[in-house]
Design a protein around this motif. Structure first.
Motif, mmCIF file in Angstrom:
data_model
loop_
_atom_site.group_PDB
_atom_site.id
_atom_site.type_symbol
_atom_site.label_atom_id
_atom_site.label_comp_id
_atom_site.label_asym_id
_atom_site.label_seq_id
_atom_site.Cartn_x
_atom_site.Cartn_y
_atom_site.Cartn_z
ATOM 1 N N LEU B 37 0.797 -1.230 0.000
ATOM 2 C CA LEU B 37 0.000 0.000 0.000
ATOM 3 C C LEU B 37 0.828 1.278 0.000
ATOM 4 O O LEU B 37 0.269 2.369 -0.085
ATOM 5 N N GLY B 38 2.131 1.163 0.099
ATOM 6 C CA GLY B 38 2.958 2.365 0.184
ATOM 7 C C GLY B 38 3.017 2.873 1.609
ATOM 8 O O GLY B 38 2.105 2.638 2.411
ATOM 9 N N LEU B 39 4.090 3.593 1.927
ATOM 10 C CA LEU B 39 4.323 4.040 3.295
ATOM 11 C C LEU B 39 3.179 4.907 3.825
ATOM 12 O O LEU B 39 2.700 4.730 4.947
ATOM 13 N N ALA B 40 2.719 5.866 2.981
ATOM 14 C CA ALA B 40 1.686 6.804 3.441
ATOM 15 C C ALA B 40 0.353 6.104 3.686
ATOM 16 O O ALA B 40 -0.463 6.565 4.482
ATOM 17 N N GLY B 41 0.130 4.966 3.020
ATOM 18 C CA GLY B 41 -1.152 4.288 3.126
ATOM 19 C C GLY B 41 -1.284 3.352 4.316
ATOM 20 O O GLY B 41 -2.322 2.708 4.480
ATOM 21 N N LEU B 116 12.179 -10.992 3.439
ATOM 22 C CA LEU B 116 11.901 -9.884 4.347
ATOM 23 C C LEU B 116 13.075 -8.897 4.375
ATOM 24 O O LEU B 116 12.875 -7.678 4.344
ATOM 25 N N VAL B 117 14.283 -9.432 4.423
ATOM 26 C CA VAL B 117 15.469 -8.572 4.414
ATOM 27 C C VAL B 117 15.496 -7.742 3.128
ATOM 28 O O VAL B 117 15.706 -6.528 3.146
ATOM 29 N N GLN B 118 15.233 -8.420 2.030
ATOM 30 C CA GLN B 118 15.248 -7.737 0.741
ATOM 31 C C GLN B 118 14.185 -6.630 0.686
ATOM 32 O O GLN B 118 14.463 -5.512 0.251
ATOM 33 N N ALA B 119 12.978 -6.936 1.151
ATOM 34 C CA ALA B 119 11.894 -5.950 1.129
ATOM 35 C C ALA B 119 12.230 -4.771 2.044
ATOM 36 O O ALA B 119 11.957 -3.616 1.718
ATOM 37 N N THR B 120 12.858 -5.060 3.200
ATOM 38 C CA THR B 120 13.234 -3.986 4.118
ATOM 39 C C THR B 120 14.195 -3.018 3.442
ATOM 40 O O THR B 120 14.025 -1.797 3.518
ATOM 41 N N PHE B 121 15.198 -3.562 2.759
ATOM 42 C CA PHE B 121 16.153 -2.688 2.073
ATOM 43 C C PHE B 121 15.492 -1.937 0.913
ATOM 44 O O PHE B 121 15.804 -0.770 0.663
ATOM 45 N N ARG B 122 14.556 -2.606 0.235
ATOM 46 C CA ARG B 122 13.875 -1.962 -0.895
ATOM 47 C C ARG B 122 13.069 -0.754 -0.406
ATOM 48 O O ARG B 122 13.101 0.325 -0.989
ATOM 49 N N ILE B 123 12.346 -0.946 0.704
ATOM 50 C CA ILE B 123 11.554 0.162 1.258
ATOM 51 C C ILE B 123 12.480 1.288 1.730
ATOM 52 O O ILE B 123 12.234 2.468 1.477
ATOM 53 N N ALA B 124 13.565 0.913 2.392
ATOM 54 C CA ALA B 124 14.501 1.926 2.902
ATOM 55 C C ALA B 124 15.114 2.726 1.756
ATOM 56 O O ALA B 124 15.362 3.923 1.889
ATOM 57 N N ASP B 125 15.351 2.063 0.615
ATOM 58 C CA ASP B 125 15.924 2.773 -0.527
ATOM 59 C C ASP B 125 14.980 3.831 -1.067
ATOM 60 O O ASP B 125 15.413 4.838 -1.610
ATOM 61 N N ARG B 126 13.697 3.596 -0.917
ATOM 62 C CA ARG B 126 12.718 4.553 -1.448
ATOM 63 C C ARG B 126 12.467 5.708 -0.497
ATOM 64 O O ARG B 126 11.893 6.719 -0.896
ATOM 65 N N HIS B 127 12.844 5.563 0.767
ATOM 66 C CA HIS B 127 12.510 6.577 1.769
ATOM 67 C C HIS B 127 13.748 6.947 2.571
ATOM 68 O O HIS B 127 14.124 6.219 3.497
ATOM 69 N N PRO B 128 14.366 8.075 2.242
ATOM 70 C CA PRO B 128 15.626 8.453 2.898
ATOM 71 C C PRO B 128 15.548 8.428 4.420
ATOM 72 O O PRO B 128 16.513 8.048 5.086
ATOM 73 N N GLU B 129 14.384 8.819 4.989
ATOM 74 C CA GLU B 129 14.308 8.858 6.443
ATOM 75 C C GLU B 129 14.354 7.444 7.036
ATOM 76 O O GLU B 129 14.866 7.232 8.136
#
Lengths: 209, 209
Positions: B37-41, B116-129
């Motif tokens: 759903l994306g971070l904001a959702g 899960l590790v891969q998804a965590t890094f993928r999300i972190a790459d999209r969101h600098p914070e």
């Protein structure tokens, strides 16, 4: 006779250097003000005034006061990038050669203003969001170095060696820079002795094959 | 006869492990929802519901949805910390020993859930914070390891060796974990083969004395 439209390599270099000097002046002013007044007490207006530039010029260099506080290592200059990416003998890059290139960059290109480096890290330690921004700058530099190493080695993207070499070399230079900025191994105006010591230590720590 | 107020080491270990399991379940739910759903959702309520806990329990584990997305490496367990800080022969720690300890930690204690590790890094790459928060977790882990090494070496704070050893060892494990999560060197359920390969490569990259 030089062509009137020519922009010489030297001219480009001069412009790049002047840009870096202004960037450095803004950074130094920002750090000095924040050390004195705290992060919340400092505005872009105050930093611009202290650096002797307009607010408009400030925003040509940095998108925010936070970014002015967290300049990381400047990118590898062309000559060092070439030496790394196209040096002899391709495709081999040794850790020693990589550390030579990084040492040259640090001692020649990075303004060795020890107190400023120390204050920058001190401010970043107090503000997680600045620490994060500083991290991002170092990451970008690491990526640039890694890409140059990968170009030289002409490896498949899956080859872990460029990442491994770069990670190790940057761990060594980071340790040296921290030691230099803290002055724990002596009060050196240049980080060169600290770099040399850490590179020497590396040999004693390595696993014997 | 056991004292009635005794809390056994095994009991403590169980509690710590259950805590880690809940933490992991919350993290997994958060990552899955944000991928969808994306971070904001995504809200803390949604994450709590998906993990089967109350919002109150959520906040016992994480201060925010962002922190639930960025769990870093778990701290070194007591046994490995002891092995590192008080092992034989003091005061020497070799890079090989340090890499052994880190490999044991990664393969035994870190849940090797590759996706899960891969998804965590993928999300972190999209969101600098988020990337910054993840960095902070890795920094904290690095500091814990460095302190154990320094304790073993019983060195003055100025000695660069604990920092140098730890920085190099973590560069190696980081490279191995990245390679493992991307599957670039083969599709391994456990990061062990990637760790072994990177440690072996280290020998070939080192400067010869």
């Amino acid at each position: 006779m030089p062509s009137p439209v020519r922009t010489s390599a030297a001219g480009e270099g001069l412009r790049a250097r002047r840009r870096r000097e202004t960037e450095h002046a803004i950074h130094a002013a920002a750090v000095r003000l924040v050390e004195e007044l705290g992060l919340a007490g400092v505005t872009v207006d105050m930093i611009s005034a202290a650096a002797g530039i307009s607010q408009r010029t400030f925003f040509n260099y940095f998108p925010s006061k936070e970014s002015a506080l967290t300049i990381g290592p400047p990118p590898l200059p062309d000559a060092l990038h070439r030496r790394l990416a196209h040096g002899d003998p391709a495709p081999r890059v040794t850790l020693t050669e990589l550390l030579d290139v990084l040492s040259a960059h640090i001692t020649d290109d990075v303004v060795p203003d020890r107190e400023l480096v120390q204050a920058t890290f001190r401010i970043a330690d107090r503000h997680p969001e600045l620490r994060a921004a500083l991290h991002a700058r170092f990451d970008a530099f690491e990526e640039q170095v890694r890409e140059a190493v990968a170009e030289r080695m002409a490896t498949a993207p899956a080859d872990p060696r460029p990442r491994l070499l770069t990670g190790i070399a940057l761990a060594v230079t980071r340790t040296a820079l921290e030691q230099w900025s803290l002055g724990t191994a002596g009060d050196h105006a240049s980080p060169e002795p600290d770099l040399r010591q850490c590179v020497d230590l590396l040999h004693t720590l390595m696993p014997k094959t």
